[in-house]
Motif scaffolding. Structure first.
Motif, PDB file in Angstrom:
ATOM      1  N   HIS A 200       0.824  -1.213   0.000  1.00  0.00           N
ATOM      2  CA  HIS A 200       0.000   0.000   0.000  1.00  0.00           C
ATOM      3  C   HIS A 200       0.860   1.265   0.000  1.00  0.00           C
ATOM      4  N   GLU A 204       0.092   3.756  -3.018  1.00  0.00           N
ATOM      5  CA  GLU A 204      -0.715   4.900  -2.591  1.00  0.00           C
ATOM      6  C   GLU A 204       0.111   5.878  -1.775  1.00  0.00           C
ATOM      7  N   HIS A 251      -7.329   1.250   5.411  1.00  0.00           N
ATOM      8  CA  HIS A 251      -8.403   0.525   4.701  1.00  0.00           C
ATOM      9  C   HIS A 251      -8.040  -0.938   4.445  1.00  0.00           C
ATOM     10  N   HIS A 252      -6.819  -1.333   4.814  1.00  0.00           N
ATOM     11  CA  HIS A 252      -6.479  -2.760   4.727  1.00  0.00           C
ATOM     12  C   HIS A 252      -6.478  -3.424   6.101  1.00  0.00           C
TER      13      HIS A 252
END
Ligand code: HEM
Ligand code: HEM
Ligand SMILES: [Fe+2]
Lengths: 462, 193, 93
Positions: A200, A204, A251-252
């Motif tokens: 991530h 991101e 969000h993970h």
């Protein structure tokens, strides 16, 4: 090309495109295996094809990032590369390591590969995207360090532009976060944390900085707009990226055993992650509208604007789609995830790399500014073929994913996984067809490097 | 503010457009957080009412006054630079910074207090919101102070003048945003029940 | 050259500053006296929204901007204000 040493970028770009072809071929193999289960079994099992598909993707994106840096850093710093020799050496090290690794995936069983490469000494294998044997990972680190050293010294020696500094920040982050791949804790929750801190925080976080820097460079070059304007945008985009992206990692954390407050933190901050992508879109169109000249390299401009739009769609819109925890509860790990993964990777990182290749390659091949018209026309065709095919791949997978979530996880009597897969196979067939079109687009893209090469260069208007 | 014609007729807010886009994005995050607080409270009214009483309202009042005052000082520094008075501009900025520092100190004491009581993000949903919201805001105060400090340094070096003071206005706008957020946060989290 | 208008210019902001202090003290007192209930909540919320608008118009200077950029703070206050008001109203049903 203003500096001789920029030429080291060329082999990186060529190898990247070759690996891109391999990636897509293995994607097609898997796509067929989705509907024809025993296709190529036992020669190429699905899990092996998947490794080759995703690892080829990561490696070629890294190669292209390096090529892009070797090309743009000297030009920005207004000085020759610190050591072109080192850059070329590292290219071969990287290429050989990548080839050996892929050969290992295809020829050996994964467990044999683990034994042969002495995974036991420092176990790092077995995690999605990070399947490479430990020695390959060490190789990547060495290449990355040599690369950073080379780029860093060049920047130190020359003019320090915002584009170069942002790029360097992104590249350093890329190398640093990769180090998390070497830690493989037994605790599954910790394991997931560390895995996401690579995956991530790459796509991101720091990769977005690289994306922003390359996009800004190409826009400066093709539009002639004032640097100051572009730099200001870059600052804001970066700040937004880091604020939302770092905490957005949450969000993970929803279902991996992390504390409950991550439901909130993850949802709220990752819901803001589309903003920097949106700003990038506004930025690109804004700059192109303000352009001082019409650059003769039309495809480069097309790819640049395409990146800005598709990155927003793939990462921003399709990311937002499943990022809120109550939604993710149903879509986690479904085809929605795959839909988003495809469009985001393509829209952001594939396209930005093709953008810089498209801009730099004609110059690396000795042209003044751009390819002949015919070649440009082919390249623009390939843009539309690949991009539209990817849109359709995404839409079909989204359709599949919505049905999957509905049939398998909602309603009165949820059905078993394989039963549902059977029912949505039509979407998988359609995805495969779109995939073939994508491959055709890729072939056209490669052909554009060869067609009409003896024609005169496309003229500069104005 | 000033009765300067050019300001009155402007189509754009004071400061750089880029900082405003940034401000809007930040405000959006807080807006979502506030709404989430209010609607989550709806499901746990008793719990929220109970634990709200454990907060230090006096500390929050001091902090509210500190931020309002610092915001006002920043307004004065902008006015000063518009009159080409660099020295005053710097002085007002330093005054604003000291108010920011006061905020940080008071808030840190609150956090230390909570910490010693063993309160953390996982204690309950009210504390989750309270700590998240205030800490996120706390980070913004720090960020705002960094910006103000950078501007004070540049102002002291003579970077700004009556003609060119976009930098000061940008920093000022950011700081007012930090204040603005607190003006909603304070009543929402500490008082409304 | 310093103009008279530049000196006058700070006055509204000073007044706003005093208002902000006054509203904040009021809010604090409401809390201190242990007032609760829908009416009090909405009153405190309205005070907060007014304070926000004052900061936006005067401190941030949006009051003298024409066009779109006049509104962001107002909208930012309006939407969460409505949502918070709604949530609190519902919580008393
Ligand atoms: C260019 C940027 C991005 C890329 C390349 C990307 C790629 C991916 C990939 C490949 C996955 C699947 C990971 C896995 O194997 O489990 C994934 C998952 C996810 N992405 Fe992204 N992403 C990007 C940006 C974003 C953004 C901006 C958001 C949010 C707005 C987002 C939200 C998510 C979520 C929520 C998941 C987890 C899905 C699940 O629970 O299965 N992504 N992303
Ligand atoms: C010819 C077109 C393509 C086809 C048919 C295809 C097919 C597939 C398939 C079947 C998977 C495995 C999904 C699973 O494990 O269930 C996959 C995974 C993946 N592919 Fe592709 N692919 C194609 C092109 C691409 C391209 C161009 C990219 C990059 C831009 C890409 C990036 C990925 C990624 C990141 C994953 C991992 C996704 C995840 O974990 O959710 N693919 N692809
Ligand atoms: Fe993510």
């Amino acid at each position: 090309m203003q500096y001789k040493s920029q030429a080291v970028a060329k082999p990186y770009f060529i190898a990247a495109i070759a690996l891109f072809v391999a990636q897509v071929l293995f994607g097609l193999i898997m796509g067929l295996q989705y509907v024809v289960g025993d296709f190529l079994f036992p020669e190429i099992p699905f899990n092996v094809a998947r490794m080759v598909h995703t690892n080829a993707l990561i490696v070629w994106l890294l190669m292209a990032f390096m090529g892009a840096s070797y090309y743009l850093v000297p030009e920005e710093a207004e000085t020759e590369l610190y050591s072109p020799g080192l850059a070329t050496l590292m290219f071969w090290v990287f290429l050989v390591a990548a080839a050996l690794t892929v050969a290992g995936y295809l020829l050996l069983s994964y467990s044999t590969l683990a034994d042969v490469t002495m995974n036991k000494l420092l176990p790092t294998m077995g995690r999605e995207f990070l399947e490479q044997p430990t020695i390959t990972k060490i190789g990547i680190v060495i290449v990355a360090l040599a690369f950073l050293f080379n780029i860093g010294m060049t920047i130190l020696r020359g003019r320090k532009t915002v584009i170069n500094l942002v790029l360097l920040m992104g590249l350093t982050g890329l190398a640093v976060f990769f180090l998390f791949a070497f830690y493989n804790p037994d605790n599954l929750v910790l394991d997931k944390y560390f895995w996401w801190w690579v995956v991530h925080l790459w796509v991101e976080g720091v990769w977005e900085l690289i994306l922003g820097a390359i996009l800004a460079f190409v826009l400066v070059k093709t539009t002639g707009v004032d640097r100051e304007v572009i730099e200001k945008w870059l600052y804001v985009i970066i700040a937004m990226t880091l604020i939302t992206g770092i905490i957005g990692t949450g969000h993970h954390y929803y279902w991996i055993g992390a504390p409950e407050y991550w439901q909130w933190w993850g949802s709220i901050f990752s819901a803001m992650e589309p903003i920097p992508f949106f700003m990038m879109t506004v930025f690109a169109f804004n700059i192109v509208n303000k352009r001082r000249r019409d650059h003769p390299n039309k495809p480069a401009m097309l790819w640049a604007l395409g990146t800005a739009v598709m990155a927003f769609l793939g990462a921003g819109v399709w990311g937002f789609l499943h990022t809120l925890s109550p939604v993710n509860y149903y879509t986690h790990g479904s085809q929605i995830t795959a839909a988003h993964g495809h469009m985001a990777f393509y829209g952001a990182y594939v396209m930005i790399n093709i953008t810089i290749i498209s801009y730099a390659m004609p110059l690396l091949r000795g042209r003044n500014a751009a390819n002949p018209l015919k070649s440009q026309v082919w390249e623009m065709w390939s843009f539309w073929l690949m991009t539209i095919a990817m849109v359709f791949i995404t839409l079909f997978l989204t359709g599949a994913g919505i049905l999957q979530a509905y049939l398998q996880r909602m309603g009165e009597n949820p059905q078993p996984f394989m039963v549902v897969q059977e029912q949505i196979s039509l979407f998988y067939w359609l995805r495969e067809i779109a995939g073939v079109i994508f491959l055709i687009g890729l072939v056209v893209y490669i052909a554009s490097f060869f067609v009409g090469q003896n024609d005169p260069e496309a003229a500069t208007e104005s | 503010m000033t009765v300067d014609r050019s300001v009155i007729q402007s189509n754009y807010p004071p400061g750089d457009l880029a900082i405003w886009i940034f401000i809007l994005a930040e405000l959006a995050v807080f807006a979502i957080f506030f709404a989430a607080y209010a609607f989550t409270r709806l499901q746990h009214v008793e719990l929220f009412n109970e634990y709200q009483l454990t907060l230090d309202r006096e500390a929050a009042l001091i902090n509210t006054l500190a931020l309002i005052t610092s915001s006002y000082f920043v307004v004065r520094s902008v006015t000063a630079i518009k009159l080409d008075d660099r020295r005053r501009c710097v002085h007002w900025l330093l005054a604003a910074l000291s108010m920011g520092l006061l905020f940080l100190i008071v808030k840190t004491f609150e956090y230390v207090q909570h910490y010693s009581e063993g309160i953390n993000l996982s204690s309950n949903i009210f504390y989750m919101f309270y700590l998240s919201l205030t800490f996120f805001h706390f980070m913004h105060v720090i960020m705002g102070m960094v910006i103000l400090a950078a501007i004070a340094v540049m102002a002291a070096r003579g970077r700004y003048s009556r003609q060119e003071h976009t930098g000061v206005e940008s920093g000022a706008s950011y700081w007012h945003m930090v204040d603005l957020v607190w003006l909603i946060l304070f009543p929402l989290v500490y008082v409304m029940r | 050259m310093k103009q008279l208008s530049d000196y006058l210019g700070i006055r509204p902001c000073t007044l706003v500053y005093l208002l902000l202090i006054f509203f904040s003290l009021t809010t604090f007192l409401v809390g201190q006296m242990g007032f609760s209930g829908l009416g009090m909540s909405l009153l405190v919320l309205s005070l907060a929204l007014i304070k926000g608008q004052l900061v936006g118009s005067y401190f941030m200077g949006l009051g003298s901007v024409c066009g779109l950029w006049r509104w962001p703070v107002f909208i930012w206050l309006f939407i969460p204000g409505i949502l918070i008001g709604m949530a609190f109203t519902l919580s008393y049903q």
